[in-house]
Design an enzyme around this catalytic site. Structure first.
Site, PDB file in Angstrom:
ATOM      1  N   GLY A 150      -5.421 -39.246 -16.506  1.00 29.07           N
ATOM      2  CA  GLY A 150      -5.962 -38.047 -17.142  1.00 29.07           C
ATOM      3  C   GLY A 150      -6.129 -38.220 -18.644  1.00 29.07           C
ATOM      4  O   GLY A 150      -6.141 -37.251 -19.398  1.00 29.07           O
ATOM      5  N   GLY A 181      -8.777 -39.289 -19.960  1.00 34.66           N
ATOM      6  CA  GLY A 181     -10.177 -39.094 -20.313  1.00 34.66           C
ATOM      7  C   GLY A 181     -11.014 -40.351 -20.219  1.00 34.66           C
ATOM      8  O   GLY A 181     -11.833 -40.619 -21.104  1.00 34.66           O
ATOM      9  N   SER A 228     -13.459 -40.956 -18.237  1.00 35.60           N
ATOM     10  CA  SER A 228     -14.887 -40.644 -18.064  1.00 35.60           C
ATOM     11  C   SER A 228     -15.533 -40.293 -19.403  1.00 35.60           C
ATOM     12  O   SER A 228     -16.647 -40.750 -19.706  1.00 35.60           O
ATOM     13  CB  SER A 228     -15.078 -39.451 -17.121  1.00 35.60           C
ATOM     14  OG  SER A 228     -14.378 -39.651 -15.945  1.00 35.60           O
ATOM     15  N   ASP A 261     -12.935 -33.595 -24.810  1.00 35.60           N
ATOM     16  CA  ASP A 261     -12.560 -34.992 -24.577  1.00 35.60           C
ATOM     17  C   ASP A 261     -13.588 -35.950 -25.195  1.00 35.60           C
ATOM     18  O   ASP A 261     -13.244 -37.019 -25.692  1.00 35.60           O
ATOM     19  CB  ASP A 261     -12.374 -35.253 -23.069  1.00 35.60           C
ATOM     20  CG  ASP A 261     -13.416 -34.558 -22.201  1.00 35.60           C
ATOM     21  OD1 ASP A 261     -14.365 -33.953 -22.751  1.00 35.60           O
ATOM     22  OD2 ASP A 261     -13.294 -34.627 -20.970  1.00 35.60           O
TER      23      ASP A 261
HETATM   24  O1  PMV Z   1      -7.995 -32.436 -17.327  1.00 42.93           O
HETATM   25  P1  PMV Z   1      -8.451 -32.802 -18.707  1.00 42.93           P
HETATM   26  O2  PMV Z   1      -7.458 -33.663 -19.436  1.00 42.93           O
HETATM   27  O3  PMV Z   1      -9.796 -33.392 -18.712  1.00 42.93           O
HETATM   28  O4  PMV Z   1      -8.506 -31.464 -19.552  1.00 42.93           O
HETATM   29  C1  PMV Z   1      -9.292 -30.369 -19.150  1.00 42.93           C
HETATM   30  C2  PMV Z   1      -9.249 -29.284 -20.165  1.00 42.93           C
HETATM   31  C3  PMV Z   1     -10.010 -28.028 -19.778  1.00 42.93           C
HETATM   32  O5  PMV Z   1      -9.919 -27.117 -20.869  1.00 42.93           O
HETATM   33  C4  PMV Z   1      -9.368 -27.375 -18.580  1.00 42.93           C
HETATM   34  C5  PMV Z   1     -11.470 -28.312 -19.454  1.00 42.93           C
HETATM   35  C6  PMV Z   1     -12.347 -28.589 -20.667  1.00 42.93           C
HETATM   36  O6  PMV Z   1     -13.387 -29.225 -20.472  1.00 42.93           O
HETATM   37  O7  PMV Z   1     -12.047 -28.141 -21.774  1.00 42.93           O
END
Ligand code: PMV
Length: 331
Positions: A115, A117, A119, A162
């Site tokens: 997790g 990031g 991608s 991200d």
């Molecule tokens: O799951 P991650 O680490 O990609 O985080 C997602 C964060 C959210 O706020 C839930 C989605 C976003 O795109 O901001």
């Protein structure tokens, strides 16, 4: 664009991964968040291949000689692992044209299951590589916009936080779509990061929150405004390096994420284990449902917190935060 204008033959880029410190989910609805880049990078090498085909090799993701003719980019079946690259190449081709096919090779310092990031990092590293390969001068915001469109093509949802970490690096205060990207001058962050052992699917959790919001709009909107306030307080606390306060705010943020029903028993167990071992505070990082959690703690207690997290079933991730954004090594 004609191939004559394409001057470079090969470009290698790299982008960092990320951890979100405050504001997840609310950021999807226009609130701010704080994200930090982690010094675990995704490396992309792009070169012209003289044929009308995109060829992707991403051995760590099980992709070997994936081929797609340029005219079919974005259509037909494609494995999830190459979908972001393909969507990006398609977006780039639509805007600037592609004179010939490309070979794209990726290498990652971290597993895509954490997790961190992968991608978003691969999307940003690819857009940077293409702009360098084709010598198209694009501002960071233009690079962001192209990458963000490609991510939305695939995921349909997301704030782009991200991508901002992958592009700008450091620690930033971010508003959806890069409406605001404010770098925060933070020299270090005393954190311990642990992986919960479960891979989360971000779009599923974002849609789950959307559904909760549809059913209980007042409750969810009130949670979102509390989270947004926490982000503002967190920003000040981080800038003043008041780690105790950062920790307390993280615990409040965690409670609100639990109310959004995105936390898990495992993540909560890890948060409690961190606090029991002397962390100032801790929270899940990201969409929830799994992935990583982050604990802020006095430097002297870091090893105790790490030990406690490992005992509670977490995998300690050695991360260096505040990493540099996308880097390009010209060949
Ligand atoms: O799951 P991650 O680490 O990609 O985080 C997602 C964060 C959210 O706020 C839930 C989605 C976003 O795109 O901001």
């Amino acid at each position: 664009m004609s191939s004559k204008t394409a001057q470079r033959q090969q470009v290698t880029t790299s982008s960092p991964g990320k951890l979100i410190l405050f504001g997840e989910h609310a950021v999807v609805y226009g609130g701010p968040c704080i994200v930090t880049a982690v010094e675990q990078r995704v490396h992309v090498t792009a070169q012209f291949n003289g044929v009308g085909t995109l060829i992707v090799n991403a051995p760590q993701m099980g992709i070997k000689n994936y081929r797609k003719e340029l005219e079919y980019l974005g259509s037909q079946e494609m494995p999830k692992q190459v979908s972001f690259i393909e969507a990006l190449v398609k977006r780039f081709a639509q805007k600037y044209g592609l004179a010939q096919g490309l070979d794209i090779q990726t290498k990652s310092d971290f597993s895509h299951t954490f997790g961190f990031g992968s991608s978003s990092a691969v999307t940003v590293a690819t857009v940077k590589a293409l702009s360098e390969l084709y010598q198209v001068s694009l501002s960071d915001k233009e690079l962001f916009d192209l990458a963000y469109r490609a991510v939305l093509d695939i995921q349909g949802v997301g704030s782009g936080f991200d991508l901002a970490a992958a592009l700008w690096g450091g620690t930033t205060y971010f508003v959806r779509g890069a409406k605001k990207v404010q770098p925060l001058a933070i020299s270090h962050l005393p954190v311990v990061v642990a992986y919960s052992g479960v891979k989360a699917d971000t779009p599923t959790l974002v849609r789950q929150v959307a559904e909760l919001k549809r059913r209980r709009p007042q409750v969810v909107n009130s949670i979102f405004s509390k989270i947004s306030q926490l982000v503002e307080d967190g920003k000040k606390a981080l800038q003043k390096q008041r780690w105790f306060q950062v920790g307390e705010l993280m615990l409040e943020n965690q409670k609100l994420l639990e109310k959004l029903e995105v936390s898990t028993l495992k993540l909560e167990k890890l948060v409690q284990a961190a606090v029991a071992a002397g962390a100032y505070g801790a929270k899940l990082s990201g969409a929830g449902g799994g992935d990583c959690m982050v604990a802020v703690c006095p430097p002297a207690r870091k090893h105790l917190v790490a030990r406690s997290l490992a005992k509670a079933g977490g995998t300690i991730m050695e991360v260096k935060l505040n990493a540099k954004g996308v880097l390009c090594q010209k060949n």
